[in-house]
Design an enzyme around this catalytic site. Structure first.
Site, mmCIF file in Angstrom:
data_model
loop_
_atom_site.group_PDB
_atom_site.id
_atom_site.type_symbol
_atom_site.label_atom_id
_atom_site.label_comp_id
_atom_site.label_asym_id
_atom_site.label_seq_id
_atom_site.Cartn_x
_atom_site.Cartn_y
_atom_site.Cartn_z
ATOM 1 C CE LYS A 71 46.794 37.885 32.520
ATOM 2 N NZ LYS A 71 47.240 39.030 33.303
ATOM 3 C CG ASP A 108 45.543 39.861 36.653
ATOM 4 O OD1 ASP A 108 46.323 39.214 37.365
ATOM 5 O OD2 ASP A 108 45.544 39.792 35.403
#
Ligand code: ATR
Length: 278
Positions: A71, A108
């Site tokens: 990520k 997210d």
């Protein structure tokens, strides 16, 4: 047979990857909206990320979700990075544009706040403090999303204090740091508690977050999800707290990704929730 390059195919990349629920989510929507496309999981080792991304682009994929351990690095490989991905410091979604550019986004925080708003719509109107447990990438997404709603103070508790202090340095005075072993002392003043640690990920794992003193009017949210409610959420529910599970965050973070790739804003419905919770 769905050929890459002739159909809209996206992927999730990471390692380990077999457990990923993302293919279930995106394939459900592809079917629901009758889109010619597919969504696959690809195992990519850390040292292969920088070749895997251009390779996927060359083969004609339209983008990918990025999960552990890529990520942070994914952001560096993009040509454009959304503001929220900069804030969170990592990407969970890459969009391969037709002109060859790569955009990195992080949905997210959006997923977290959308799920919280749905599960406990009045959380902002409750008196008290906001406590976030954890200081990894997930905590960063949560803090960034909470600050974006106008929250003025968030207390962060993490086993490794230095990581919590890094978050304070990054987000500024809105973040206060408390000792991990003092966590139980925060319950008295807490209006919202978010578990953004990985504690509880192993099914049946012992609960190591103390809940004594948690008040019934506190909203408790856990980012960890699985087929069963986490021990932390179960204990909070038994203490009378309103609880918000982690599956909803997983589902909602997928919405903007799907929309960018396939051009339809998909709906999170109870059938999908059930499918993913199995
Ligand atoms: P993510 O990006 O998913 O947040 P991470 O960066 O590995 O993953 O962060 C995991 C979080 O869970 C961290 O806050 C970690 O605490 P440390 O910073 O001290 O490692 C927390 N965590 C993991 N196992 C834990 C445990 N047994 N007790 C307390 N906290 C734990």
């Amino acid at each position: 047979m769905k050929a890459i390059g002739e159909n809209q195919i996206a992927a999730v990349i990471g390692t380990p990857i077999a457990h990923s629920k993302s293919p279930v989510i995106h394939r459900y929507w592809l079917q629901q909206y009758q889109i010619r496309g597919d969504y696959i999981a690809i195992k990519v080792e850390p040292d292969k990320l920088s070749v895997a991304i251009p390779a996927m682009q060359t083969l004609g994929l339209i983008g990918c979700n990025v999960t552990i351990p890529h990520k942070e690095k994914a952001i560096q490989l993009a040509d454009e990075v959304t503001d929220r991905a900069v804030q969170i410091g990592s990407a969970n979604c890459l969009i391969f544009e037709e002109n060859g550019r790569i955009e990195a986004d992080n949905t997210d925080g959006y997923g977290f706040i959308t799920n919280l708003n749905e599960g406990a719509p009045d959380w902002q109107h409750r008196d008290g403090e906001i406590v976030v447990l954890g200081a990894g990438g997930a905590a960063r997404a949560v803090i960034s999303a909470l600050i974006a709603t106008g929250v003025s103070k968030i207390t962060v508790c993490n086993r490794t204090r230095a990581r919590a202090q890094n978050l304070r340095r990054f987000f500024g005075e809105k973040v206060a740091v408390e000792e991990w072993r003092q966590v139980g002392k925060l319950w008295e003043r807490a209006a919202l508690v978010v578990n953004a640690t990985s504690l509880g990920m192993e099914q049946g794992a012992e609960m190591t977050i103390p809940i004594e003193g948690l008040k019934a009017d506190t909203v408790v949210s856990d980012l960890v999800y699985g087929s069963k409610e986490t021990a932390f959420l179960r204990a909070a529910r038994r203490a009378g707290c309103q609880t918000v599970g982690g599956v909803g965050m997983l589902l909602h973070q997928a919405v903007p990704c799907f929309e960018r790739w396939y051009g339809v804003k998909p709906e999170v419905d109870s059938k999908l929730e059930k499918l993913v919770s199995q």
